[in-house]
Motif scaffolding. Structure first.
Motif, PDB file in Angstrom:
ATOM      1  N   GLY A   1       0.913  12.364  -2.574  1.00  0.00           N
ATOM      2  CA  GLY A   1       1.649  12.427  -3.825  1.00  0.00           C
ATOM      3  C   GLY A   1       2.357  11.108  -4.140  1.00  0.00           C
ATOM      4  N   PHE A   2       3.239  11.159  -5.117  1.00  0.00           N
ATOM      5  CA  PHE A   2       3.978   9.978  -5.513  1.00  0.00           C
ATOM      6  C   PHE A   2       5.243   9.836  -4.664  1.00  0.00           C
ATOM      7  N   GLY A   3       5.943   8.739  -4.854  1.00  0.00           N
ATOM      8  CA  GLY A   3       7.154   8.498  -4.078  1.00  0.00           C
ATOM      9  C   GLY A   3       6.963   7.422  -3.034  1.00  0.00           C
ATOM     10  N   ASP A   4       7.844   7.422  -2.039  1.00  0.00           N
ATOM     11  CA  ASP A   4       7.849   6.367  -1.038  1.00  0.00           C
ATOM     12  C   ASP A   4       6.749   6.518   0.008  1.00  0.00           C
ATOM     13  N   SER A   5       6.359   7.738   0.319  1.00  0.00           N
ATOM     14  CA  SER A   5       5.471   7.979   1.467  1.00  0.00           C
ATOM     15  C   SER A   5       4.161   7.198   1.403  1.00  0.00           C
ATOM     16  N   PRO A   6       3.381   7.240   0.303  1.00  0.00           N
ATOM     17  CA  PRO A   6       2.119   6.488   0.300  1.00  0.00           C
ATOM     18  C   PRO A   6       2.324   4.983   0.392  1.00  0.00           C
ATOM     19  N   LYS A   7       3.429   4.476  -0.150  1.00  0.00           N
ATOM     20  CA  LYS A   7       3.695   3.036  -0.052  1.00  0.00           C
ATOM     21  C   LYS A   7       4.007   2.642   1.390  1.00  0.00           C
ATOM     22  N   ILE A   8       4.790   3.458   2.071  1.00  0.00           N
ATOM     23  CA  ILE A   8       5.134   3.160   3.464  1.00  0.00           C
ATOM     24  C   ILE A   8       3.894   3.224   4.342  1.00  0.00           C
ATOM     25  N   VAL A   9       3.057   4.237   4.117  1.00  0.00           N
ATOM     26  CA  VAL A   9       1.809   4.337   4.884  1.00  0.00           C
ATOM     27  C   VAL A   9       0.923   3.124   4.630  1.00  0.00           C
ATOM     28  N   MET A  10       0.888   2.649   3.388  1.00  0.00           N
ATOM     29  CA  MET A  10       0.099   1.457   3.083  1.00  0.00           C
ATOM     30  C   MET A  10       0.631   0.243   3.838  1.00  0.00           C
ATOM     31  N   VAL A  11       1.947   0.113   3.935  1.00  0.00           N
ATOM     32  CA  VAL A  11       2.546  -0.978   4.710  1.00  0.00           C
ATOM     33  C   VAL A  11       2.090  -0.899   6.160  1.00  0.00           C
ATOM     34  N   VAL A  12       2.117   0.305   6.727  1.00  0.00           N
ATOM     35  CA  VAL A  12       1.709   0.484   8.122  1.00  0.00           C
ATOM     36  C   VAL A  12       0.242   0.114   8.301  1.00  0.00           C
TER      37      VAL A  12
END
Length: 262
Positions: free
Chosen positions: A125-136
């Motif tokens: 979904g939207f929010g911080d989670s997909p961005k953080i996973v992308m960083v990882v």
């Protein structure tokens, strides 16, 4: 302070602060000179003055979006470092495990992360989670590779010395192999630092809710190139600050490595 002490100190200050400041000033000066000499349209490449004015238009907005991006970068980067170090230790401890899973990790790293960004939105979904996973996903592989290289490069005579002193496998691993690997570990961490910012921006451009990536995406849609460049400059400042923060941590934790290489 004597004159003999002042000389080396001034040299260090010049190397650590004077030369970087001179390089930055030269770069900005060349940027301004090119845009002025060739009368470049700000729509394509804004001048430093245009970028400064764009920042001064909405300083609080840009700083707020910078904090959101920085938060995502730091969380993802810490997860990537912790996970990368753990996986590297497991892989380096067993040749069987390394041969089983290193090709899998290499295959995952070879997948274009931009292609994964839409899938992360579907899954998380939207929010911080997909961005953080992308960083990882973007930043953890250099940590694994460099840590494994360091752990496997400990000289055989040091390991033999540890065995002769009746050190256990764990003591040899921690006090010999891990200590020897620390400079390589920090090489991977410093490489991963700018990659973490790239990962956050990829996620924010694909899903532009908040963050400097969303500022860039929105500026492109509204043809506000100076604002996009202002966001890029803030990302560059963030990258430099985080990189030198890691350099400072390295000098604090591994001072002997710098002495050996100098």
């Amino acid at each position: 302070m004597t004159d003999l002490e002042a000389g080396p100190r001034l040299t260090r200050v010049w190397k650590n602060f004077g030369l970087p400041a001179l390089g930055l000033t030269t770069t900005v000066g060349l940027w301004w000179l090119i845009t002025a000499a060739f009368n470049v349209d700000p729509f394509f490449v804004p001048s430093p003055g245009d970028v400064t004015n764009a920042f001064l238009r909405v300083p609080s907005y840009l700083l707020e979006e910078s904090w959101i991006t920085l938060k995502r970068v730091l969380i993802g980067f810490l997860i990537a470092v912790a996970g990368g170090l753990t996986l590297a230790v497991v892989l380096a401890a067993s040749h069987t495990v390394e041969r089983m899973f290193l090709p899998v990790l290499a295959a995952v790293n070879a997948v274009p992360k931009v292609a994964l960004a839409p899938l992360l939105l579907v899954w998380m979904g939207f929010g911080d989670s997909p961005k953080i996973v992308m960083v990882v996903l973007v930043s953890f592989f250099p940590v694994i590779v460099s840590t494994m290289a360091g752990l496997t490069s400990a000289p055989a005579d040091l390991r033999e010395l540890a065995r002769s002193l009746r050190a256990s496998w764990w003591q040899t691993f921690v006090k010999v192999r891990l200590v020897w690997a620390l400079p390589q570990v920090f090489v991977g961490i410093k490489v991963a630092t700018p990659l973490a910012i790239i990962g956050a921006v990829i996620g924010e451009v694909v899903s532009p809710d908040h963050g400097l990536g969303s500022v860039i995406a929105g500026s492109g849609a509204s043809n506000d190139t100076p604002l996009a460049f202002a966001a890029l400059v803030l990302l560059a400042i963030m990258g430099v600050a985080l990189f030198y923060l890691m350099v400072g941590v390295e000098r604090l934790l591994v001072p002997w490595a710098r002495a050996i290489n100098s």
